[in-house]
Design a protein around this motif. Sequence first.
Motif, short mmCIF file in Angstrom:
data_model
loop_
_atom_site.label_atom_id
_atom_site.label_comp_id
_atom_site.label_asym_id
_atom_site.label_seq_id
_atom_site.Cartn_x
_atom_site.Cartn_y
_atom_site.Cartn_z
N SER A 1 8.34 -47.56 6.51
CA SER A 1 7.52 -47.34 6.21
C SER A 1 6.89 -47.99 5.48
O SER A 1 7.27 -48.65 4.71
CB SER A 1 7.84 -46.01 5.38
OG SER A 1 8.17 -45.06 6.02
N SER B 1 -0.90 -34.38 13.68
CA SER B 1 0.55 -35.36 13.89
C SER B 1 1.61 -35.35 14.74
O SER B 1 2.25 -36.57 14.60
CB SER B 1 1.28 -34.52 12.76
OG SER B 1 0.77 -34.76 11.15
N GLY C 1 -4.98 -38.52 13.67
CA GLY C 1 -5.11 -39.24 12.31
C GLY C 1 -4.46 -39.70 12.23
O GLY C 1 -3.02 -39.49 12.93
N ARG D 1 2.35 -44.25 22.12
CA ARG D 1 1.91 -45.50 20.84
C ARG D 1 2.71 -46.72 21.42
O ARG D 1 3.26 -46.51 23.19
CB ARG D 1 3.10 -45.33 19.37
CG ARG D 1 3.10 -43.63 19.29
CD ARG D 1 4.42 -43.74 17.95
NE ARG D 1 4.38 -42.77 17.45
CZ ARG D 1 4.12 -42.91 15.89
NH1 ARG D 1 3.30 -43.44 15.39
NH2 ARG D 1 3.77 -41.50 15.63
P1 ATP Z 1 4.87 -45.57 11.19
O1 ATP Z 1 3.47 -45.53 11.28
O2 ATP Z 1 5.73 -45.99 9.27
O3 ATP Z 1 5.39 -45.58 12.52
P2 ATP Z 1 3.60 -42.81 11.71
O4 ATP Z 1 3.16 -43.35 12.71
O5 ATP Z 1 4.00 -41.57 12.94
O6 ATP Z 1 4.89 -43.67 11.47
P3 ATP Z 1 2.17 -41.64 10.59
O7 ATP Z 1 0.35 -41.55 9.89
O8 ATP Z 1 2.09 -40.11 9.77
O9 ATP Z 1 3.06 -42.30 10.77
O10 ATP Z 1 1.91 -40.85 11.09
C1 ATP Z 1 0.37 -41.32 12.46
C2 ATP Z 1 0.26 -40.88 13.63
O11 ATP Z 1 0.83 -39.91 14.61
C3 ATP Z 1 -0.56 -41.97 14.68
O12 ATP Z 1 -0.49 -43.09 15.18
C4 ATP Z 1 -0.65 -40.52 16.23
O13 ATP Z 1 0.94 -41.46 17.08
C5 ATP Z 1 0.25 -39.60 15.75
N1 ATP Z 1 -0.50 -38.49 15.81
C6 ATP Z 1 -0.98 -37.76 14.79
N2 ATP Z 1 -1.62 -36.89 15.55
C7 ATP Z 1 -1.86 -37.22 17.15
C8 ATP Z 1 -2.25 -35.88 18.00
N3 ATP Z 1 -2.46 -34.89 17.92
N4 ATP Z 1 -1.84 -36.10 19.05
C9 ATP Z 1 -0.56 -36.96 19.42
N5 ATP Z 1 -0.58 -38.50 18.45
C10 ATP Z 1 -0.56 -37.73 17.05
#
Ligand code: ATP
Length: 505
Positions: free
Chosen positions: A172, A279, A303, A399
């Motif tokens: 994180s 999320s 987001g 991703r």
């Molecule tokens: P880390 O960056 O530590 O690997 P994380 O990216 O999961 O963790 P967050 O900031 O909680 O941490 O999550 C953002 C991510 O969640 C986005 O980059 C995306 O990949 C995913 N995400 C959020 N909303 C959506 C959505 N509606 N559809 C697909 N993916 C989403």
Amino acid sequence: MNHNLFATFATQMHKRGNADFITTREGRRYSYTDALTQSARLAGALTALGVRQGDRVAVQVDKSPEAILLYLACLRMGGVYLPLNTGYTGDEIRYFLSDAEPALFVCRPAVADEARRIAADTGCPAVVTLGSAADGSLMDEAESADPHDDIAELNDRNLAAILYTSGTTGRSKGAMLTHQNLASNAETLVDAWHFSADDRLIHALPIFHTHGLFVACNVTLMAGASMLFLPKFDVDVIFDELPHGNVMMGVPTFYTRLVQDERLTPEATANMRLFISGSAPLTAETHEAFEAKTGHAILERYGMTETNMNLSNPYEGARRAGTVGMPLPGVEMRITDRETGDEVAPGEIGMLQIRGPNVFIGYWRMPEKTREELLDDGFFITGDLALVDEQGYVHIVGRDKDLVISGGYNVYPKEIEQVIDELEGVSESAVIGLPHPDFGEGVAAAVVPQPGANLDEATILDHLQGKLAKYKQPKRVFFIDELPRNTMGKVQKNELRKRFNDTFS
Ligand code: ATP
Ligand code: MG
């Protein structure tokens, strides 16, 4: 001009007076007037405990209205709120406290002794406790301290919070968010999603993450609306409360659970004006099933911790299943080639980049990571792959770190997962790349069968024949009971890659 986000909230608090701000099922209630007085008391407690403007306040507590009052107190006196996932263990907390160097650690009463030890070891000068029933030493401090009635005078670079990312793709990172970042996004969302003082949000999300904390609470505060605070998502409780709320924000697993329930009907959701999802990706099937059963089209938005919300399906106009809509007002987007960095043509997949007043100012104490991801022209590289379709709707493809490159070909897991998921008896699937001696990476699929389904590797592979090019077809299929997910419902492909790492070697 004072950029303190609390100053904007305070205007609503004065206006809304005795109206509900937060209520619970146990009958706890804070009005907007209470939010004003309690945040002043808690800000007084923070000051008495040694917190000064710009200091971090690390918080690992169970969900409660008081935790939100503490967040407000922090904003009010210019402290930097730093919430931590309640699932983090002692060792993880040790890392976060040494990284963030907070002036105060607010922990759960049950782990106070361990927290004090960790605080002492990491040089954190003070520890107080806060329990989910308004118990703990923090509330006592707030009773006895002199209220801090002022609202700290802040500029447009002052931090409101450091929020750690979910750690889905690695360790994180602490995203530094300014008052300005949070204020601009909350304002935008109130408009985009038509929030008003008449709204009552059913809040079943955790409050250590951007979704439940900033999207839900800042929007509520900015609109002068109210929230019903639930400790967690419980289907029975949700059905009980749907007639008393009118908006819900959820992660996709909320909706997949609701559509499986026979109580989900147009009558059960008659009082609701809006369901929002984010999320993690909401599948088109869930979106469609939910609409068929209720008449409500779930509004999916996109987001992340670093930027708050960027893209959203429209409030008025088609909310399209499997898409995250278009950029919110004030947010700019571009999609670039992974290799050259040039913008790609519409319809082509590339790296999604975002610019706007919502974009954070950098990762806490990670200048290199910040330079890599936050470009000189202000665009932030989200790490997600996306495309824009003919109607201008954005599709999140996955991703970048989950992209599989097999024999030089790009394989987008989502495309394969969608075809596998169509097969009778499949509940869900995750496609990953594993080290392969010839291809660099070999495609593999982890499949969760529906209870009682009769599936084997050959059934899955036969189903893919003729539907997908050979290089996209998994070379191995594994059956597992469930996909590894974190608290936000995000599939942890890292875990799967680790588990099946040696498959092709
Ligand atoms: P880390 O960056 O530590 O690997 P994380 O990216 O999961 O963790 P967050 O900031 O909680 O941490 O999550 C953002 C991510 O969640 C986005 O980059 C995306 O990949 C995913 N995400 C959020 N909303 C959506 C959505 N509606 N559809 C697909 N993916 C989403
Ligand atoms: Mg991320």
